[in-house]
Write an enzyme that holds these catalytic residues in place. Structure first.
Site, mmCIF file in Angstrom:
data_model
loop_
_atom_site.group_PDB
_atom_site.id
_atom_site.type_symbol
_atom_site.label_atom_id
_atom_site.label_comp_id
_atom_site.label_asym_id
_atom_site.label_seq_id
_atom_site.Cartn_x
_atom_site.Cartn_y
_atom_site.Cartn_z
ATOM 1 N N LYS A 241 -48.475 -8.647 56.949
ATOM 2 C CA LYS A 241 -49.609 -7.993 56.051
ATOM 3 C C LYS A 241 -50.652 -9.245 56.128
ATOM 4 O O LYS A 241 -50.474 -10.223 55.896
ATOM 5 C CB LYS A 241 -49.149 -8.099 54.757
ATOM 6 C CG LYS A 241 -48.009 -7.008 54.317
ATOM 7 C CD LYS A 241 -47.398 -7.009 52.905
ATOM 8 C CE LYS A 241 -46.619 -5.946 52.710
ATOM 9 N NZ LYS A 241 -45.967 -6.060 51.350
ATOM 10 N N GLU B 97 -48.266 5.305 47.272
ATOM 11 C CA GLU B 97 -48.311 5.174 48.540
ATOM 12 C C GLU B 97 -48.026 6.773 49.267
ATOM 13 O O GLU B 97 -47.749 6.978 50.404
ATOM 14 C CB GLU B 97 -47.434 4.113 49.201
ATOM 15 C CG GLU B 97 -47.460 3.055 48.655
ATOM 16 C CD GLU B 97 -46.742 1.667 49.524
ATOM 17 O OE1 GLU B 97 -45.677 2.170 50.274
ATOM 18 O OE2 GLU B 97 -46.809 0.654 49.098
#
Length: 438
Positions: A347, A211
């Site tokens: 999400k 990430e």
């Protein structure tokens, strides 16, 4: 306006794994969506359909999901002459076509790609940006709110090598007047952190994880937090930039022992140091006292409900449910009733449609929870979640470090949205947790 053509293909995500891309065509043009995927996935998530053919992509192919779009969903959607502006009816049709509770027949990755593409087409047909279309679907109040970026600057856990158990250490630049100022400060701290990590741990410590955060060979949370606070100080933002943690503790929970192993990546981990839920909560509380931590995600395993409720009752910061809630209305309802968290990590691929994502956010807002819109570790150039964060008035987004194009794509989209909205938007700032009520 009905769908004229619907076509899926496989493309690659940021980890080099195949994922689903969907093109939806109406009279107004072609609208595209790409689906993300996670590394640490909750067992209660909607099913991401993978081929499991070991001879291709190590079993991670998505040819079946692509086939399901092209051979099952596409003809059904075109036949039904669905109106892309009516997202709820469109998504209901997809859910009924699948007919399973966890989207295992067609695959959540197939369904989500179509759902997002439909939302983009709906916005296109109305002649408005995606965030405005989502705000209308969600009945979000005005003005728009630009989110605080929760920047994942230091990686551990399943997202990086090294022995650090906790998965993400984020910085939250809350004490600023605008999103752009907040992001600038965050990037400056990130660069200081990279310099410090290289100096302290060697040149390879500047290498980044999935990430975009640095991943030095750190063993303890204290080591990581000291490095981050030093970087904040060096950048001149002491008191203006806070810290958030995603423990992703299901990854280091030992079900058999009902304990947490903070040295889980070490095959010779000392079992006498493993912690019970209450011992882990006490450890977290010490960290919260010592460092400017404002948000804590997944502090316990996804089904350790008692530990979650105990922690929420003993702390006054934001406690975010991710693996606990998996953006699933049933689990969100239980978490609200048992006071197991006070914020939802949203999400879209955990639940599988735009409509269900909006419902999950609104259920959370009704309970006075916060909502943090989130990327996945396997990301792409798709920027839907940036528009979603603004459309839902979430006030907080996490989509990685200010590094790697698939992460920056979302932050750059938020810069564009901020510029476009001008004085029609405000920045969430320190009120990120309850931004729906600002």
């Amino acid at each position: 306006m009905p769908v004229e053509k619907l076509h899926a293909r496989y493309v690659y995500d940021s980890r080099g794994n195949p994922t689903v891309e969907v093109d939806l065509t109406t009279q107004h043009g072609l609208f595209r969506a790409i689906v993300p995927s996670g590394a640490s996935t909750g067992v209660h998530e909607a099913l991401e359909l993978r081929d499991k053919d070991a001879s291709k992509w190590g079993g991670k192919g998505v040819l079946k999901a692509v086939q399901n779009v092209n051979e099952i969903i596409a003809p059904a959607v075109i036949d039904a002459k669905l109106d892309v502006k009516d997202q709820a009816a469109f998504d209901k049709f997809l859910l009924e076509l699948d007919g399973t509770e966890n989207k295992s027949k067609l695959g959540a990755n197939a369904i989500l790609g179509v759902s997002i593409a439909a939302a983009r087409a709906g916005a296109g047909e109305k002649g408005v940006p995606l965030y405005e279309h989502i705000a209308s679907l969600a009945s979000s109040p005005q003005p728009y709110v630009l989110p605080v970026p929760f920047l994942n600057v230091l990686n551990g856990g399943s997202h990086a090598g090294g022995r650090l158990a906790i998965q993400e250490f984020m910085i939250a630049p809350t004490e600023f007047e605008s999103f752009s100022e907040s992001l600038r400060a965050g990037t400056e701290v990130y660069h200081e952190l990279k310099k410090l990590a290289k100096k302290e741990y060697g040149a390879s410590a500047g290498n980044v994880g999935d990430e975009g955060g640095v991943a030095p060979d750190i063993q303890t949370a204290e080591e990581a937090l000291n490095l981050i606070t030093e970087a904040i100080d060096a950048a001149g933002y002491t008191g203006k930039i806070k810290i958030a943690i995603d423990a992703a503790s299901s990854e280091f929970y030992n079900e058999e022992a009902n304990k947490y192993d903070l040295d889980f990546k070490n095959p010779d981990s000392d079992k006498s140091l493993w912690k019970t839920g209450e011992e882990l909560a006490a450890y977290y509380s010490e960290l919260i006292k010592k460092y400017p931590i404002v948000s804590f995600e997944d502090p316990f395993a996804e089904d350790d409900w008692a530990a979650w409720s105990h922690f929420v009752s003993t702390t006054d910061i934001q406690i975010v449910g991710d693996d606990l809630t998996v953006t699933n209305p049933v689990r969100i309802k239980r978490a609200i009733e048992e006071k197991s968290a006070n914020a939802l990590l949203l999400k879209v691929n955990q639940i599988g449609t735009i409509t269900e994502s909006i419902q999950a956010a609104n259920d959370s807002y009704d309970a006075k929870w916060g909502v943090m819109v989130s990327h996945r570790s396997g990301e792409t150039e798709d920027v839907t979640i940036a528009d979603l964060a603004v459309g839902l008035r979430a006030g907080q987004i996490k989509t990685g470090a200010p590094s790697r194009s698939e992460r920056l794509a979302k932050y750059n989209q938020l810069l564009r949205i901020e510029e476009e909205l001008g004085d029609k938007a405000i920045f969430a700032g320190p009120k990120f947790h309850l931004s729906r009520a600002i």
